[in-house]
Structure formats: C-alpha cells, structure tokens
Enzyme design. Structure first.
Site, short mmCIF file in Angstrom:
data_model
loop_
_atom_site.label_atom_id
_atom_site.label_comp_id
_atom_site.label_asym_id
_atom_site.label_seq_id
_atom_site.Cartn_x
_atom_site.Cartn_y
_atom_site.Cartn_z
CD GLU A 150 -2.87 -1.36 2.25
OE1 GLU A 150 -4.11 -1.41 2.11
OE2 GLU A 150 -2.31 -1.51 3.35
CD GLU A 170 -3.29 -7.21 3.96
OE1 GLU A 170 -2.52 -6.25 4.11
OE2 GLU A 170 -3.30 -7.91 2.91
#
Length: 300
Positions: A150, A170
């Site tokens: 990210e 995740e």
C-alpha cells in the site's frame, strides 16, 4: 521463487522471522536526520526516507507517525522537490502493519485511522496525504507485502529490484488491506487479477507487475538506488511548480469525464496550477529553450 516467497510470508505472518538483513548503502549524502527506525537523508533537493526495522520492516503506530512526519518535511520544505521511500535489507521492503503490536494490544485495529496522528497522512504517512504534491519514488528492495504494498501504491513512481514480489496476505488473517489496496489496486491492475490478489493472496513477481504497468522499472538489486536517484535527480531538475501541478490536477480531475476534467482545471481552486501559469519558472523555461541553454528553475 514463488514457493520461497510463500515460505517467507509464512514466517512473516506467524513469527516475523526472516533471515538477518544488511543495510542499504547510501553513499555520501549531504545531511542525515531522523532516528534509527526512519532515516532521512537530504541530498540537494531530494529527500530519501528509509524504513529500518529489521527483520521485515513492519510498521507500528510509532513508526507510522515518524513516516508521516518525514513526509510532512518533504511537503513543507521549499528546498525539497522529490522524495524516495525505500528500506534497509535485501529481502523485505516492508511487511506492513506490525502484527505483534496488533496482537499485544499496543496497536488498535478498529478505527485505527482515528488515532492521534490521523492528520499525518494515514498509514505510513503517505497513503492518505492528499496535499503532498511533490513526487515520491518507491524504491522497492524486497518483498512488498500488505501495508508495504500500500505504501508503494501511494507513491508516484515505482522502481523494483528484480527479487521483489507483491502480495496481500490479509484475508487468511481475517482482515482486509484497507490502507490503499482496496481503493487503488483495482484501478492499477485488470480487475479480476486485483481480486485474485485480494481474495486468494496471489503473489505477483516484479516482472509481471511491470508487464501490467503497476511497476515502472525492474532493475538488479545492486542498481536499485542508483536508478531511483537518477530519476529523482531528473525530477529535481524540473520546475517545482510544474511538478506539483501534475499531482494537484490529476487528483482534482480523478473520476471526471474528459470534458469535466477540462472544466475542473478552468474553474476549480487549483492554487499551484494558477501559480505555475504566471511563474518566473515558466518564463525561464521558454527563454532557456529559445536561447538553447539549460533552464535554472527556482520554484517561483
């Protein structure tokens, strides 16, 4: 290999045990700031920001705050024109949030964005810094995972070492990558490939990422910082207001139709764009072209 990378991910997620990393040799720079976990090096108009949290450069709340402070320095210092974000070591750029800090309760998961440092650009200080108009180059030195991915997505240009792989781990942890991957990745990759990474944790090597246009350049690891500094120098030699106008306008017109994008440029409050149009640098660029010399830009 993907198998080796998957094994490394298992170590990162469960134990945080990646083999010891060496440091990134920065050479001779003008000025070094920051602490040992977030190192700042000024080299003329360039600010190099280095994450240094071996073994996997995971980011806890304190490190995220320090990165936010670093990007504020880049944003607010008129002498700085471009930033580079990188990390120490050869194996991992960044594994994202420090899961041990989450597990211990030192770091909140619920509404994590509402902390005392919410105004410092979101996770890692860059994922939500909407008023950072100076370009940032991500120089990825190793596995770019979860929140590390990210950070890269929030950067403007991405240069990856040839050993880099990208992943979003995740889902098996019962969480989602909500600091930019959900928002940005489907706009950077073909939609179904983005979903494959989000749902199935698909690994993507640097060469494939370049094929999709997600990465700008892939280089041997020992050439990574040379390439990043070369690009940063080229950017720093450009007119600062023109550089910043590109980001200001692109952010303002995102989601517009082409016709509405023109209308936004003509009528919206875009102070850097307006300043650039009437700047000394704009006149200097034209004069230098006519006179067949290199322009000297001052950011005015």
């Amino acid at each position: 290999s993907v198998v080796e990378a998957a094994g490394a991910l298992g170590q990162i997620d469960r134990f945080g045990n990646i083999p010891e990393q060496g440091s990134t040799d920065k050479g001779d720079e003008a000025m070094t700031q920051g602490d040992d976990e977030v190192r700042l090096v000024r080299n003329g108009h360039i600010l190099e920001i280095t994450i240094n949290r071996p073994k996997v450069n995971a980011i806890d709340a304190a490190t995220s705050r320090k990165l936010g402070e670093a990007f504020v320095v880049l944003r607010d210092d008129p002498e700085l024109r471009v930033g580079i974000i990188t990390a120490t070591g050869k194996k991992v750029f960044c594994a994202g949030w420090d899961l041990k800090a989450l597990d211990s309760g030192d770091q909140a998961l619920d509404n994590w964005w509402e902390g005392e440092d919410a105004d410092l650009g979101g996770f890692a200080g860059i994922t939500e810094m909407w008023n950072l108009n100076k370009p940032v180059i991500a120089a990825l030195n190793g596995l770019t995972i979860g929140g590390g991915f990210e950070i890269a997505l929030a950067s403007d240009l991405i240069i990856a070492a040839d050993n880099v792989q990208f992943a979003l781990p995740e889902m098996p942890l019962g969480i989602v990558p909500d600091a930019g991957a959900l928002q940005r990745l489907p706009r950077r990759l073909p939609h179904n490939i983005a979903l494959e990474m989000l749902f199935l944790g698909r690994w993507m090597p640097a060469d494939e990422a370049k094929m999709h246009g997600l990465v700008n350049a892939v280089v041997p690891h020992d050439q990574l910082m040379d390439k990043a500094r070369e690009w940063a120098t080229r950017l720093a030699d450009s007119a600062p207001l023109a550089l910043q106008t590109v980001k200001e306008v692109l952010r303002a017109v995102e989601g517009d139709t082409i016709q509405n994008a023109f209308q936004t440029m003509r009528t919206s409050d875009l102070p850097i764009y307006r300043k650039m149009l009437n700047s000394e640098d704009a006149k200097e660029g034209v004069n230098a072209f006519v006179e067949k010399r290199k322009p000297v830009f001052k950011g005015k």
